[in-house]
Every structure is written in structure tokens, then in C-alpha cells.
Design a protein around this motif. Structure first.
Motif, mmCIF file in Angstrom:
data_model
loop_
_atom_site.group_PDB
_atom_site.id
_atom_site.type_symbol
_atom_site.label_atom_id
_atom_site.label_comp_id
_atom_site.label_asym_id
_atom_site.label_seq_id
_atom_site.Cartn_x
_atom_site.Cartn_y
_atom_site.Cartn_z
ATOM 1 N N UNK A 29 0.833 -1.204 0.000
ATOM 2 C CA UNK A 29 0.000 0.000 0.000
ATOM 3 C C UNK A 29 0.869 1.255 0.000
ATOM 4 N N UNK A 30 1.949 1.261 0.763
ATOM 5 C CA UNK A 30 2.822 2.433 0.812
ATOM 6 C C UNK A 30 3.465 2.715 -0.544
ATOM 7 N N UNK A 117 -8.957 -3.344 6.343
ATOM 8 C CA UNK A 117 -10.069 -2.657 5.684
ATOM 9 C C UNK A 117 -10.704 -1.707 6.696
ATOM 10 N N UNK A 118 -11.162 -0.594 6.220
ATOM 11 C CA UNK A 118 -11.839 0.360 7.095
ATOM 12 C C UNK A 118 -11.451 1.776 6.745
ATOM 13 N N UNK A 125 -2.934 9.639 4.371
ATOM 14 C CA UNK A 125 -3.097 9.504 2.922
ATOM 15 C C UNK A 125 -3.777 8.213 2.472
ATOM 16 N N UNK A 126 -3.889 7.213 3.328
ATOM 17 C CA UNK A 126 -4.542 5.973 2.906
ATOM 18 C C UNK A 126 -6.058 6.048 3.012
ATOM 19 N N UNK A 130 -9.990 3.153 1.378
ATOM 20 C CA UNK A 130 -10.864 2.220 2.096
ATOM 21 C C UNK A 130 -10.088 1.291 3.007
ATOM 22 N N UNK A 131 -8.882 1.705 3.340
ATOM 23 C CA UNK A 131 -8.003 0.928 4.221
ATOM 24 C C UNK A 131 -7.440 1.874 5.264
ATOM 25 N N UNK A 132 -6.906 1.276 6.329
ATOM 26 C CA UNK A 132 -6.248 2.106 7.330
ATOM 27 C C UNK A 132 -5.059 1.356 7.895
#
Length: 144
Positions: A29-30, A117-118, A125-126, A130-132
């Protein structure tokens, strides 16, 4: 995806062990966020609500100072199993900062940044993904 993690380079004087790591999912993700926003950084404050989650900002958007501790430095360009590194990714340093007060509480733990997810914070920035990011901590079994 393999169950691997990327350990941060040691940044605290006198220490020879990593205090913070990224899961393979966090690295993936990063790297995506880096392509969109450019260089990134983490800051972990204390407290409740959004302050209890690691916040990811474009590098330099969150000003650090004497009230913060640099816990680790990641190289996102490394081919670590967390995603595909390439020559174009060379030199992707990502700092992980923590408020000095929070470090006082968590100095005996190893931190791993993971992704779930969340809805993340509106400032991290994430959030639109829809993710954290979240911290998973384990007690260290070595002297600090």
C-alpha cells in the motif's frame, strides 16, 4: 502474498535492533501511495481517536521536533517480498516518528505497521483507499 515484514533501519543511538516493521501488505500500500503522493512519512502520536493510529503523510507535511523520536527508517525500494521493487524506486526512504511522550509508554514494545479494511483518518493519505494503517505491538524480549 508471503508473510514477510520489512524491518526499519535502527535510528536510536546505542541500539542495535529494529523497533518498528511493516507487513508486506503495508509495504504494498505504501508503494502505491508513494506513486500518488511522492515521499511519505509516518507519525504516531498518543491519545484517543485518530491519535492512536499511525498517520501517514507526504514527507514534511507533519513537522517533527524535540517532542518526537525517530524510531526507524524504511527503504521501500528494497525487494523484500512486500511488492515489486524496481530501479525507478531507488531511494524511497520513509521515516517513522513517534511523540516522545508516547515512546515513554511504548519503549518496551516492538511495533508492526499493518493494513486493515476500514476508514482511516481524513488526514492520513490511505483514507481514500478504504483501508487504514494500524499498529500491532508485541513486548520485546531483549533488554532496552
Amino acid at each position: 502474498m508471503p508473510d514477510t515484514r520489512l524491518d526499519a533501519a535502527v535510528t536510536l543511538p546505542g541500539e542495535d535492533f529494529s523497533r518498528v516493521a511493516l507487513t508486506a501488505e503495508a509495504v504494498q500500500l505504501l508503494r502505491k501511495l508513494w506513486e500518488r503522493h511522492g515521499p511519505l512519512m509516518f507519525h504516531q502520536s498518543g491519545g484517543c481517536c485518530d491519535g492512536s493510529a499511525p498517520m501517514c503523510y507526504p514527507a514534511g507535511d507533519f513537522l517533527t521536533g524535540d517532542s518526537d523520536v525517530l524510531l526507524g527508517l524504511f527503504d521501500l525500494s528494497a525487494d523484500d517480498g512486500g511488492g515489486s521493487g524496481s530501479a525507478d524506486d531507488a531511494g524511497q526512504p520513509l521515516e517513522f516518528w513517534m511523540s516522545r511522550e508516547q515512546f515513554g509508554y511504548w519503549s518496551h514494545t516492538h511495533l508492526t505497521v499493518d493494513v486493515v479494511q476500514g476508514r482511516g483518518s481524513g488526514f492520513s493519505v490511505e483514507a481514500p483507499e478504504g483501508k487504514r494503517f494500524l499498529i500491532r505491538s508485541t513486548l520485546m524480549d531483549w533488554p532496552v
